[in-house]
Design a protein around this motif. Structure first.
Motif, PDB file in Angstrom:
ATOM      1  N   LEU A 191     -23.997 -11.793 -20.795  1.00  0.00           N
ATOM      2  CA  LEU A 191     -22.863 -11.248 -21.546  1.00  0.00           C
ATOM      3  C   LEU A 191     -22.630 -12.025 -22.834  1.00  0.00           C
ATOM      4  O   LEU A 191     -22.452 -11.434 -23.908  1.00  0.00           O
ATOM      5  CB  LEU A 191     -21.604 -11.292 -20.676  1.00  0.00           C
ATOM      6  N   LEU A 192     -22.657 -13.343 -22.743  1.00  0.00           N
ATOM      7  CA  LEU A 192     -22.411 -14.169 -23.930  1.00  0.00           C
ATOM      8  C   LEU A 192     -23.482 -13.939 -24.997  1.00  0.00           C
ATOM      9  O   LEU A 192     -23.176 -13.911 -26.196  1.00  0.00           O
ATOM     10  CB  LEU A 192     -22.362 -15.651 -23.543  1.00  0.00           C
ATOM     11  N   GLN A 193     -24.717 -13.755 -24.571  1.00  0.00           N
ATOM     12  CA  GLN A 193     -25.782 -13.536 -25.547  1.00  0.00           C
ATOM     13  C   GLN A 193     -25.607 -12.201 -26.266  1.00  0.00           C
ATOM     14  O   GLN A 193     -25.792 -12.109 -27.489  1.00  0.00           O
ATOM     15  CB  GLN A 193     -27.150 -13.592 -24.856  1.00  0.00           C
ATOM     16  N   ILE A 194     -25.223 -11.166 -25.513  1.00  0.00           N
ATOM     17  CA  ILE A 194     -24.974  -9.870 -26.139  1.00  0.00           C
ATOM     18  C   ILE A 194     -23.799  -9.970 -27.110  1.00  0.00           C
ATOM     19  O   ILE A 194     -23.822  -9.414 -28.206  1.00  0.00           O
ATOM     20  CB  ILE A 194     -24.688  -8.795 -25.071  1.00  0.00           C
ATOM     21  N   LEU A 195     -22.762 -10.700 -26.702  1.00  0.00           N
ATOM     22  CA  LEU A 195     -21.606 -10.874 -27.577  1.00  0.00           C
ATOM     23  C   LEU A 195     -21.967 -11.658 -28.837  1.00  0.00           C
ATOM     24  O   LEU A 195     -21.440 -11.384 -29.917  1.00  0.00           O
ATOM     25  CB  LEU A 195     -20.480 -11.575 -26.820  1.00  0.00           C
ATOM     26  N   ARG A 196     -22.864 -12.632 -28.708  1.00  0.00           N
ATOM     27  CA  ARG A 196     -23.302 -13.371 -29.903  1.00  0.00           C
ATOM     28  C   ARG A 196     -23.986 -12.432 -30.883  1.00  0.00           C
ATOM     29  O   ARG A 196     -23.867 -12.577 -32.098  1.00  0.00           O
ATOM     30  CB  ARG A 196     -24.253 -14.499 -29.496  1.00  0.00           C
ATOM     31  N   ILE A 197     -24.730 -11.459 -30.357  1.00  0.00           N
ATOM     32  CA  ILE A 197     -25.395 -10.475 -31.215  1.00  0.00           C
ATOM     33  C   ILE A 197     -24.361  -9.531 -31.823  1.00  0.00           C
ATOM     34  O   ILE A 197     -24.404  -9.218 -33.016  1.00  0.00           O
ATOM     35  CB  ILE A 197     -26.439  -9.683 -30.405  1.00  0.00           C
ATOM     36  N   GLN A 198     -23.414  -9.080 -31.008  1.00  0.00           N
ATOM     37  CA  GLN A 198     -22.399  -8.137 -31.482  1.00  0.00           C
ATOM     38  C   GLN A 198     -21.422  -8.778 -32.467  1.00  0.00           C
ATOM     39  O   GLN A 198     -20.953  -8.142 -33.394  1.00  0.00           O
ATOM     40  CB  GLN A 198     -21.628  -7.556 -30.295  1.00  0.00           C
ATOM     41  N   LYS A 199     -21.074 -10.053 -32.235  1.00  0.00           N
ATOM     42  CA  LYS A 199     -20.120 -10.796 -33.056  1.00  0.00           C
ATOM     43  C   LYS A 199     -18.729 -10.136 -33.117  1.00  0.00           C
ATOM     44  O   LYS A 199     -18.199  -9.865 -34.213  1.00  0.00           O
ATOM     45  CB  LYS A 199     -20.654 -10.992 -34.483  1.00  0.00           C
ATOM     46  N   PRO A 200     -18.103  -9.860 -31.987  1.00  0.00           N
ATOM     47  CA  PRO A 200     -16.763  -9.264 -32.000  1.00  0.00           C
ATOM     48  C   PRO A 200     -15.722 -10.258 -32.512  1.00  0.00           C
ATOM     49  O   PRO A 200     -15.834 -11.460 -32.264  1.00  0.00           O
ATOM     50  CB  PRO A 200     -16.512  -8.918 -30.530  1.00  0.00           C
ATOM     51  N   LYS A 201     -14.726  -9.748 -33.212  1.00  0.00           N
ATOM     52  CA  LYS A 201     -13.627 -10.585 -33.690  1.00  0.00           C
ATOM     53  C   LYS A 201     -12.445 -10.553 -32.723  1.00  0.00           C
ATOM     54  O   LYS A 201     -11.700 -11.527 -32.610  1.00  0.00           O
ATOM     55  CB  LYS A 201     -13.163 -10.117 -35.073  1.00  0.00           C
ATOM     56  N   ARG A 202     -12.264  -9.418 -32.050  1.00  0.00           N
ATOM     57  CA  ARG A 202     -11.164  -9.272 -31.092  1.00  0.00           C
ATOM     58  C   ARG A 202     -11.710  -8.753 -29.763  1.00  0.00           C
ATOM     59  O   ARG A 202     -12.415  -7.728 -29.743  1.00  0.00           O
ATOM     60  CB  ARG A 202     -10.092  -8.321 -31.633  1.00  0.00           C
ATOM     61  N   ILE A 203     -11.388  -9.439 -28.682  1.00  0.00           N
ATOM     62  CA  ILE A 203     -11.882  -9.087 -27.359  1.00  0.00           C
ATOM     63  C   ILE A 203     -10.692  -8.880 -26.419  1.00  0.00           C
ATOM     64  O   ILE A 203      -9.741  -9.663 -26.435  1.00  0.00           O
ATOM     65  CB  ILE A 203     -12.794 -10.190 -26.781  1.00  0.00           C
ATOM     66  N   LEU A 204     -10.770  -7.842 -25.609  1.00  0.00           N
ATOM     67  CA  LEU A 204      -9.771  -7.603 -24.568  1.00  0.00           C
ATOM     68  C   LEU A 204     -10.456  -7.748 -23.218  1.00  0.00           C
ATOM     69  O   LEU A 204     -11.492  -7.127 -22.971  1.00  0.00           O
ATOM     70  CB  LEU A 204      -9.178  -6.202 -24.702  1.00  0.00           C
ATOM     71  N   GLU A 205      -9.871  -8.570 -22.344  1.00  0.00           N
ATOM     72  CA  GLU A 205     -10.420  -8.768 -21.007  1.00  0.00           C
ATOM     73  C   GLU A 205      -9.424  -8.265 -19.971  1.00  0.00           C
ATOM     74  O   GLU A 205      -8.258  -8.656 -19.981  1.00  0.00           O
ATOM     75  CB  GLU A 205     -10.721 -10.248 -20.763  1.00  0.00           C
ATOM     76  N   ILE A 206      -9.898  -7.406 -19.066  1.00  0.00           N
ATOM     77  CA  ILE A 206      -9.077  -6.912 -17.967  1.00  0.00           C
ATOM     78  C   ILE A 206      -9.459  -7.715 -16.735  1.00  0.00           C
ATOM     79  O   ILE A 206     -10.502  -7.485 -16.121  1.00  0.00           O
ATOM     80  CB  ILE A 206      -9.312  -5.407 -17.711  1.00  0.00           C
ATOM     81  N   GLY A 207      -8.634  -8.677 -16.369  1.00  0.00           N
ATOM     82  CA  GLY A 207      -8.917  -9.524 -15.208  1.00  0.00           C
ATOM     83  C   GLY A 207      -9.247 -10.946 -15.620  1.00  0.00           C
ATOM     84  O   GLY A 207     -10.413 -11.309 -15.809  1.00  0.00           O
ATOM     85  N   THR A 208      -8.224 -11.772 -15.772  1.00  0.00           N
ATOM     86  CA  THR A 208      -8.405 -13.154 -16.226  1.00  0.00           C
ATOM     87  C   THR A 208      -8.903 -14.079 -15.130  1.00  0.00           C
ATOM     88  O   THR A 208      -9.725 -14.958 -15.378  1.00  0.00           O
ATOM     89  CB  THR A 208      -7.056 -13.725 -16.732  1.00  0.00           C
ATOM     90  N   ALA A 209      -8.359 -13.888 -13.906  1.00  0.00           N
ATOM     91  CA  ALA A 209      -8.535 -14.860 -12.812  1.00  0.00           C
ATOM     92  C   ALA A 209      -8.035 -16.214 -13.307  1.00  0.00           C
ATOM     93  O   ALA A 209      -6.896 -16.318 -13.763  1.00  0.00           O
ATOM     94  CB  ALA A 209      -9.961 -14.898 -12.322  1.00  0.00           C
ATOM     95  N   ILE A 210      -8.884 -17.243 -13.310  1.00  0.00           N
ATOM     96  CA  ILE A 210      -8.434 -18.566 -13.772  1.00  0.00           C
ATOM     97  C   ILE A 210      -8.808 -18.830 -15.230  1.00  0.00           C
ATOM     98  O   ILE A 210      -8.677 -19.942 -15.720  1.00  0.00           O
ATOM     99  CB  ILE A 210      -8.987 -19.690 -12.878  1.00  0.00           C
ATOM    100  N   GLY A 211      -9.309 -17.802 -15.918  1.00  0.00           N
ATOM    101  CA  GLY A 211      -9.614 -17.950 -17.342  1.00  0.00           C
ATOM    102  C   GLY A 211     -11.032 -18.368 -17.656  1.00  0.00           C
ATOM    103  O   GLY A 211     -11.359 -18.634 -18.818  1.00  0.00           O
ATOM    104  N   TYR A 212     -11.903 -18.387 -16.647  1.00  0.00           N
ATOM    105  CA  TYR A 212     -13.263 -18.887 -16.859  1.00  0.00           C
ATOM    106  C   TYR A 212     -14.034 -18.073 -17.888  1.00  0.00           C
ATOM    107  O   TYR A 212     -14.542 -18.612 -18.875  1.00  0.00           O
ATOM    108  CB  TYR A 212     -14.016 -18.913 -15.528  1.00  0.00           C
ATOM    109  N   SER A 213     -14.137 -16.764 -17.678  1.00  0.00           N
ATOM    110  CA  SER A 213     -14.934 -15.948 -18.600  1.00  0.00           C
ATOM    111  C   SER A 213     -14.291 -15.883 -19.986  1.00  0.00           C
ATOM    112  O   SER A 213     -14.997 -15.883 -21.002  1.00  0.00           O
ATOM    113  CB  SER A 213     -15.148 -14.543 -18.035  1.00  0.00           C
ATOM    114  N   ALA A 214     -12.954 -15.848 -20.038  1.00  0.00           N
ATOM    115  CA  ALA A 214     -12.278 -15.824 -21.338  1.00  0.00           C
ATOM    116  C   ALA A 214     -12.592 -17.087 -22.135  1.00  0.00           C
ATOM    117  O   ALA A 214     -12.878 -17.028 -23.348  1.00  0.00           O
ATOM    118  CB  ALA A 214     -10.768 -15.684 -21.154  1.00  0.00           C
ATOM    119  N   LEU A 215     -12.571 -18.228 -21.456  1.00  0.00           N
ATOM    120  CA  LEU A 215     -12.851 -19.489 -22.146  1.00  0.00           C
ATOM    121  C   LEU A 215     -14.325 -19.617 -22.503  1.00  0.00           C
ATOM    122  O   LEU A 215     -14.662 -20.181 -23.552  1.00  0.00           O
ATOM    123  CB  LEU A 215     -12.399 -20.668 -21.284  1.00  0.00           C
TER     124      LEU A 215
END
Length: 218
Positions: free
Chosen positions: A43-67
């Motif tokens: 996921l992170l590699q795809i996001l590095r290619i996409q270069k999004p400026k604003r991201i919305l996450e549905i489901g934080t849990a303890i914040g691992y993926s967001a961080l």
């Protein structure tokens, strides 16, 4: 994915920071679901290619993926939603500790009730769905309206430990959940407004992009 291959891939992943290791241990000790290593690295590699400026996450849990996303994408800001009060508080603490409180905003509440709130914070270049599996279709329908024109929707756990390919599942609760995930996958793959690919990494990652004029007949 073949377990031996998965272990090999995970052995090649660069080491994480001490805080991320701490979060991984916390999640394992407290049965908090976080993305598998191979899945989040993809996921992170795809996001590095996409270069999004604003991201919305549905489901934080303890914040691992967001961080992890904030760490990999220094230019991005993230809005993430968590309905469990204890996990919400834990996420806030981890976000403060890493110093990302200005870039990662956590909203407490049910994602089914917060679309009007996030609508004022978008549009979003990327939307990551990783919450209640039985509500995936509703989440997609509600929040894809806040997706930027060239944005992507990412969905985790769409292979659900490979159970989507099993013909017989004894546990009724798991069987019903798997049925919902399979219906979501079928809905995604036949959605006339999106092109979707399911990647067999981690627990299964679906990547959906809105069909543009050049993809209308794809």
């Amino acid at each position: 994915m073949n377990e031996i291959v998965n272990e090999y891939i995970e052995s090649m992943i660069p080491d994480r920071t001490d805080l991320f290791h701490e979060m991984e241990r916390f999640a394992e000790a407290n049965n908090v679901p976080i993305m598998e290593l191979a899945g989040i690295e993809a996921l992170l590699q795809i996001l590095r290619i996409q270069k999004p400026k604003r991201i919305l996450e549905i489901g934080t849990a303890i914040g691992y993926s967001a961080l992890r996303m904030a760490h990999a994408l220094p230019e991005a800001s993230i809005v993430t939603i968590e309905r469990d009060p204890e996990r919400f508080q834990t996420a806030k603490e981890y976000i403060a500790r890493i110093g990302y409180s200005d870039r990662v905003i956590v909203l407490e509440g049910d994602a089914l009730d917060l679309a009007s709130c996030t609508n004022t914070m978008g549009p979003f270049d990327a939307i990551f769905i990783d919450a209640a599996k039985g509500q995936y279709t509703k989440f997609f329908e509600m929040y894809s309206e806040q997706l930027a024109d060239a944005g992507c929707v990412y969905t985790d756990n769409v292979l659900f430990k490979g159970l989507v390919a099993e013909k017989e599942i004894e546990n009724k609760r798991i069987r019903n959940l798997v049925a919902k995930i399979k219906r979501y996958n079928e809905w995604l793959m036949t959605n006339p407004d999106y092109l979707t690919s399911i990647m067999p990494v981690g627990d299964g990652l679906a990547v959906s992009i809105r069909r543009g004029e050049e993809n209308e007949k794809a």
